[in-house]
Scaffold this motif. Structure first.
Motif: not given
Length: 463
Positions: A98, A100, A352, A358-359, A362, A365-367
Motif C-alpha cells: 500500500w 498513496t 472532496y 475515506t478518499f 485522506w 488530511e494529506t494534501h
C-alpha cells in the motif's frame, strides 16, 4: 466491553503521542494470538528499541507486517533478511503493498536485494522479482544472473542494457528468457517481429510494439486479430493508420486517436468515444510525465484520455494546472487532487464533495493545498456531515465547537472531532466507551499517557 477495549487499543497504537515504554508494551503483546496491533508495527520513525522488539518477535505475522511497512526505513526492514521464516523474507523481498499516489517507497539496498535473490526458498526469490520497488540499475544487473527467472526480469530494463548483454539474452539457453528478450528487441527488428507473430502468447504485445515490414502489417490488418493493439503500433504505415481511423470497431478508432504523431486537428477529427470514468493510461504520455513538451501537448489537447493521463504528472507547470482545472472533467480533477501538490483549492473542494468517504478524508488530511482557515464558519452547520467534518480542520475551531461536533449524527464527523486534541478531556473519556468512537479517542494526541496505560491494562497488555 472486549470490543471496546480492542477498538481503543487500536487507536492508542496509532497515537502520535504514544511514549516509547507504552509502545514497547504494545509490541510485545500477542493480541490473544493475533499479534500486536498493526498500527504499532507500521508507525513512522520507530525508535531502535521498538525495532529490536519487532525483529525478535515470536509471531511471524508481526515481523511480516513490519517487513511490508511503507513507513519503515529500508535499512530497518533490511534487518529481516536472515529471518528464519521464508514468509517473512518473502514479505521483505516484495515490500509494501500500500502506498498513496503522492508517495514513493524507498527501495531496499542493492546488497540486500542480491541476498534475497539468492535465498534458498523459491517464494522469496519470486517475491523479489515481482517487487515494484526495485531500482532500474538493480533490475539491469540481473541480466547475467544464473537464475533464468532473474534474467527474464532484466528485460524490464532493456534500454539500459549494453548491446552485448542484450545479444546474450536474445541467445539465452532458456526459451522463456529468449522470448521475453525478443519481445523487447522486436521494437527495432522486423525479422523478430515476424517470428513472434506465430506465438499466440505474445501476439498482442508484438502487434502493439513490434517493428513491421509493410507486408506483415497489411496481413495483420486484414486478419483483424488484436486490431486495437495494432492500431497503437508506431511503425504502422500512414495509409494503414488512416484506414484504421475509420474502422467500424470503436476500440480501434479510439486507439488510433491516441497516436503520438497526430496533430490536434487530425486527432479530433476521428470518431471516437471515451467512457465517462475511463482513467487515462496513454503510453507515450505516461512515459513522458517529466517531459515539458509531452506535458504541454497532452494538457492542451481536447482528447480526454490525454488530459487524464497528464493530470497524473507531479511536474505540471502552473499554467497547465490552471488549464486542466478548467476542463470540467471530473476524472481530470480527481487525478490532479491525487497526484499534484499544487492543485487549486477550488478543485480540491470539488473532488472532496464528489468522492466523499475515506478518499476525501485522506486528501483533506494529506494534501498540502487543502484549505484549513475559515472552514468552521463555512461548514460547521452544513446539512451534509461530510462537510461538517471539515470544520474540525479549522485552526480557529473552538473546544466548544469540537465537542458539539463529537455528538454529530454523522459518524465521520464524530470521529474527526473525537480525534482532535482540542476536544475537552471529559468528552474524550466518554468517547472511549462508544464503540465507533473508541479508536479515534485512543488516537487523540491529547489523551493523557496514564490513561493510555490504563487502556493497555484493561486490554490485558502485560506491563
Amino acid at each position: 466491553m472486549v470490543a471496546f477495549h480492542a477498538s481503543a487499543l487500536d487507536g492508542v497504537a496509532r497515537n502520535p503521542a504514544l511514549s516509547t515504554p507504552l509502545l514497547l508494551r504494545l509490541l510485545a503483546f500477542d493480541g490473544g494470538g493475533d499479534g500486536p496491533p498493526r498500527h504499532a508495527l507500521q508507525r513512522a520513525g520507530l525508535p531502535e528499541p521498538a525495532v529490536a522488539v519487532i525483529l525478535a518477535h515470536p509471531d511471524p505475522g508481526a515481523r511480516i507486517d513490519f517487513a511490508m511497512s511503507p513507513r519503515a526505513e529500508p535499512a530497518q526492514r533490511a534487518r529481516l533478511v536472515d529471518d528464519p521464516s521464508p514468509k517473512v523474507r518473502a514479505a521483505l523481498a516484495y515490500g509494501p503493498e500500500w502506498r498513496t499516489p503522492r508517495t514513493t517507497v524507498a527501495p531496499l539496498p542493492d546488497d540486500v536485494c542480491a541476498r534475497l535473490l539468492d535465498d534458498p526458498d523459491p517464494s522469496v526469490r519470486a517475491a523479489l522479482l515481482d517487487s515494484p520497488h526495485l531500482v532500474p540499475s538493480f533490475v539491469a544487473s540481473l541480466a547475467t544472473h544464473r537464475d533464468p527467472a532473474a534474467r527474464r526480469s532484466a528485460a524490464r530494463a532493456w534500454e539500459k542494457l549494453p548491446p552485448g548483454v542484450r545479444s546474450a539474452l536474445l541467445a539465452d539457453p532458456d526459451p522463456e528468457v529468449r522470448r521475453v528478450a525478443t519481445l523487447r528487441e522486436c521494437r527495432r527488428d522486423a525479422r523478430l517481429t515476424a517470428e513472434l507473430l506465430h506465438d499466440p502468447t505474445s501476439a498482442a504485445e508484438v502487434l502493439r510494439r513490434g517493428l513491421f515490414h509493410r507486408a506483415d502489417a497489411e496481413r495483420c490488418v486484414a486478419e483483424r486479430t488484436h486490431l486495437a493493439a495494432l492500431a497503437e503500433n508506431p511503425s504502422l504505415p500512414t495509409d494503414l493508420v488512416e484506414r484504421l481511423a475509420v474502422d467500424p470497431d470503436e476500440s480501434v478508432r479510439l486507439a488510433v486517436s491516441l497516436r503520438p504523431e497526430l496533430d490536434e486537428t487530425r486527432r479530433m477529427s476521428i470518431d471516437f468515444t471515451v467512457e465517462a470514468f475511463a482513467r487515462g493510461d496513454v503510453g507515450w504520455v505516461r512515459d513522458g510525465l517529466a517531459d515539458p513538451e509531452v506535458l504541454r501537448r497532452a494538457a492542451t489537447s481536447a482528447h480526454p484520455l490525454l488530459r487524464r493521463t497528464v493530470a497524473q504528472s507531479p511536474h505540471l507547470p502552473p499554467d497547465l494546472i490552471r488549464l486542466l482545472a478548467r476542463t470540467e472533467d471530473p476524472v481530470v480533477e480527481d487525478l490532479l487532487g491525487m497526484y499534484h501538490p499544487d492543485t487549486p483549492e477550488e478543485v480540491l473542494m470539488r473532488v472532496y464533495a464528489r468522492l466523499g468517504g475515506t478518499f476525501s478524508a485522506w486528501m483533506a488530511e494529506t494534501h498540502p493545498r487543502f484549505p484549513r482557515e475559515g472552514l468552521a464558519a463555512r461548514y460547521a452547520d452544513h446539512p451534509d456531515g461530510n462537510y461538517r467534518r471539515l470544520a474540525v480542520r479549522d485552526p480557529a475551531a473552538t473546544p466548544t465547537l469540537i465537542e458539539r461536533l463529537s455528538h454529530d449524527p454523522a459518524v465521520w464527523t464524530c470521529q474527526a472531532a473525537v480525534g482532535d486534541p482540542r476536544l475537552p478531556l471529559h468528552r474524550l473519556r466518554e468517547a472511549l466507551h462508544v464503540p465507533e468512537l473508541a479508536s479515534s479517542a485512543g488516537a487523540n494526541p491529547a489523551f493523557p499517557e496514564d490513561e493510555m496505560a490504563a487502556v493497555l491494562d484493561r486490554a490485558g497488555v502485560p506491563a
